[in-house]
Design an enzyme around this catalytic site. Structure first.
Site, PDB file in Angstrom:
ATOM      1  N   HIS A 176       0.843  -1.203   0.000  1.00 32.58           N
ATOM      2  CA  HIS A 176       0.000   0.000   0.000  1.00 32.58           C
ATOM      3  C   HIS A 176       0.881   1.257   0.000  1.00 32.58           C
ATOM      4  CE1 HIS A 176      -3.129  -2.550   2.345  1.00 32.58           C
ATOM      5  NE2 HIS A 176      -3.672  -2.318   1.159  1.00 32.58           N
ATOM      6  N   LYS A 189     -16.074  -7.232   2.887  1.00 28.40           N
ATOM      7  CA  LYS A 189     -15.116  -7.723   3.895  1.00 28.40           C
ATOM      8  C   LYS A 189     -15.684  -7.571   5.294  1.00 28.40           C
ATOM      9  CE  LYS A 189     -10.931  -6.856   1.228  1.00 28.40           C
ATOM     10  NZ  LYS A 189      -9.638  -6.159   1.158  1.00 28.40           N
ATOM     11  N   ARG A 193      -2.193  -6.107  -8.254  1.00 28.25           N
ATOM     12  CA  ARG A 193      -1.280  -7.231  -8.003  1.00 28.25           C
ATOM     13  C   ARG A 193      -1.587  -8.378  -8.960  1.00 28.25           C
ATOM     14  NH1 ARG A 193      -3.272  -7.644  -2.009  1.00 28.25           N
ATOM     15  NH2 ARG A 193      -5.088  -6.989  -3.192  1.00 28.25           N
ATOM     16  N   SER A 251      -2.980  -7.563   3.030  1.00 31.89           N
ATOM     17  CA  SER A 251      -3.243  -7.487   4.474  1.00 31.89           C
ATOM     18  C   SER A 251      -3.645  -8.851   5.042  1.00 31.89           C
ATOM     19  CB  SER A 251      -4.356  -6.471   4.751  1.00 31.89           C
ATOM     20  OG  SER A 251      -3.992  -5.205   4.268  1.00 31.89           O
TER      21      SER A 251
HETATM   22  P1  ADP Z   1      -9.870  -3.241  -0.593  1.00 34.32           P
HETATM   23  O1  ADP Z   1     -10.740  -3.637   0.549  1.00 34.32           O
HETATM   24  O2  ADP Z   1     -10.389  -2.075  -1.375  1.00 34.32           O
HETATM   25  O3  ADP Z   1      -9.432  -4.402  -1.453  1.00 34.32           O
HETATM   26  P2  ADP Z   1      -7.136  -3.176   0.333  1.00 34.32           P
HETATM   27  O4  ADP Z   1      -6.669  -2.502   1.570  1.00 34.32           O
HETATM   28  O5  ADP Z   1      -7.014  -4.657   0.281  1.00 34.32           O
HETATM   29  O6  ADP Z   1      -8.586  -2.663   0.140  1.00 34.32           O
HETATM   30  O7  ADP Z   1      -6.372  -2.583  -0.915  1.00 34.32           O
HETATM   31  C1  ADP Z   1      -6.445  -1.228  -1.223  1.00 34.32           C
HETATM   32  C2  ADP Z   1      -5.765  -0.962  -2.550  1.00 34.32           C
HETATM   33  O8  ADP Z   1      -4.382  -1.268  -2.456  1.00 34.32           O
HETATM   34  C3  ADP Z   1      -6.302  -1.807  -3.707  1.00 34.32           C
HETATM   35  O9  ADP Z   1      -6.242  -1.015  -4.872  1.00 34.32           O
HETATM   36  C4  ADP Z   1      -5.319  -2.933  -3.796  1.00 34.32           C
HETATM   37  O10 ADP Z   1      -5.270  -3.495  -5.073  1.00 34.32           O
HETATM   38  C5  ADP Z   1      -4.032  -2.190  -3.457  1.00 34.32           C
HETATM   39  N1  ADP Z   1      -3.035  -3.077  -2.913  1.00 34.32           N
HETATM   40  C6  ADP Z   1      -3.175  -3.958  -1.901  1.00 34.32           C
HETATM   41  N2  ADP Z   1      -2.027  -4.639  -1.676  1.00 34.32           N
HETATM   42  C7  ADP Z   1      -1.128  -4.154  -2.587  1.00 34.32           C
HETATM   43  C8  ADP Z   1       0.236  -4.464  -2.909  1.00 34.32           C
HETATM   44  N3  ADP Z   1       0.896  -5.409  -2.255  1.00 34.32           N
HETATM   45  N4  ADP Z   1       0.837  -3.758  -3.897  1.00 34.32           N
HETATM   46  C9  ADP Z   1       0.146  -2.819  -4.570  1.00 34.32           C
HETATM   47  N5  ADP Z   1      -1.138  -2.498  -4.341  1.00 34.32           N
HETATM   48  C10 ADP Z   1      -1.772  -3.155  -3.369  1.00 34.32           C
END
Ligand code: ADP
Length: 169
Positions: free
Chosen positions: A25, A49, A99, A137
């Site tokens: 992130h 979620k 990803r 996460s």
């Molecule tokens: P959501 O509940 O919207 O999926 P996340 O917290 O899982 O929220 O992810 C938020 C954003 O960060 C999304 O666009 C996701 O694709 C991106 N993201 C999550 N992990 C990574 C990573 N390891 N590298 C790049 N982007 C990521």
């Protein structure tokens, strides 16, 4: 909602659950901060979620602490529609990280829906860094719950706090 952006500043929103924020992130946030004049990292409620490990306030606090060196980045939370939030802030872009292949279908669908809800805003998809391609996460929470080492996955200044919290569960 009123448009709060009275200047012509280019504002991007990086939305997500951030439960908790990972190095993946943070990489997307840092790269977005180089492209836009102002960036709002938005901790938003994803109805798909459940069982969050951290409260919205904790997640906001974590993100604030790891972005203090980025002058044009701020952190907010919202439980409303992202398209409305962008309109209210006068933001022109939603920046998402992509990803491997797993994110594609979902992000594509969200991007098309958001275009209908707010035609003014663009979704910008940024490819994850190679080293963060499989990082999320959920995997961090799983590893930490077994007492595993998550130092490669979360920002160093939050490591201890996240590790202790998750291993107690
Ligand atoms: P959501 O509940 O919207 O999926 P996340 O917290 O899982 O929220 O992810 C938020 C954003 O960060 C999304 O666009 C996701 O694709 C991106 N993201 C999550 N992990 C990574 C990573 N390891 N590298 C790049 N982007 C990521």
């Amino acid at each position: 909602m009123q448009n709060e952006n009275r200047s012509s500043m280019k504002i991007a929103v990086c939305p997500g659950s951030f439960d908790p924020i990972t190095k993946g992130h943070l990489d997307i946030i840092r790269r977005t901060a180089k492209l836009f004049e102002r960036v709002i990292v938005l901790v938003s409620v994803n109805p798909a979620k459940t069982n969050f490990a951290f409260t919205i306030e904790e997640r906001v606090d974590f993100i604030r602490r790891v972005t203090t060196d980025l002058d044009n980045v701020e952190v907010d939370s919202s439980d409303g529609l992202l398209a409305d939030y962008l309109r209210a802030k006068g933001a022109c872009a939603i920046v998402k990280g992509l990803r491997a292949v797993s994110d594609f279908e979902y992000e594509f669908q969200m991007s098309l829906a958001n275009k209908v809800l707010n035609p003014e805003a663009e979704t910008v998809i940024m490819t994850a860094a190679a080293e963060n391609m499989y990082l999320g996460s959920s995997i961090v929470k799983q590893i930490a719950s077994f007492g595993g080492d998550i130092s490669n996955f979360v920002p160093e200044c939050l490591l201890q706090e996240i590790q202790v919290r998750l291993s107690r569960k």
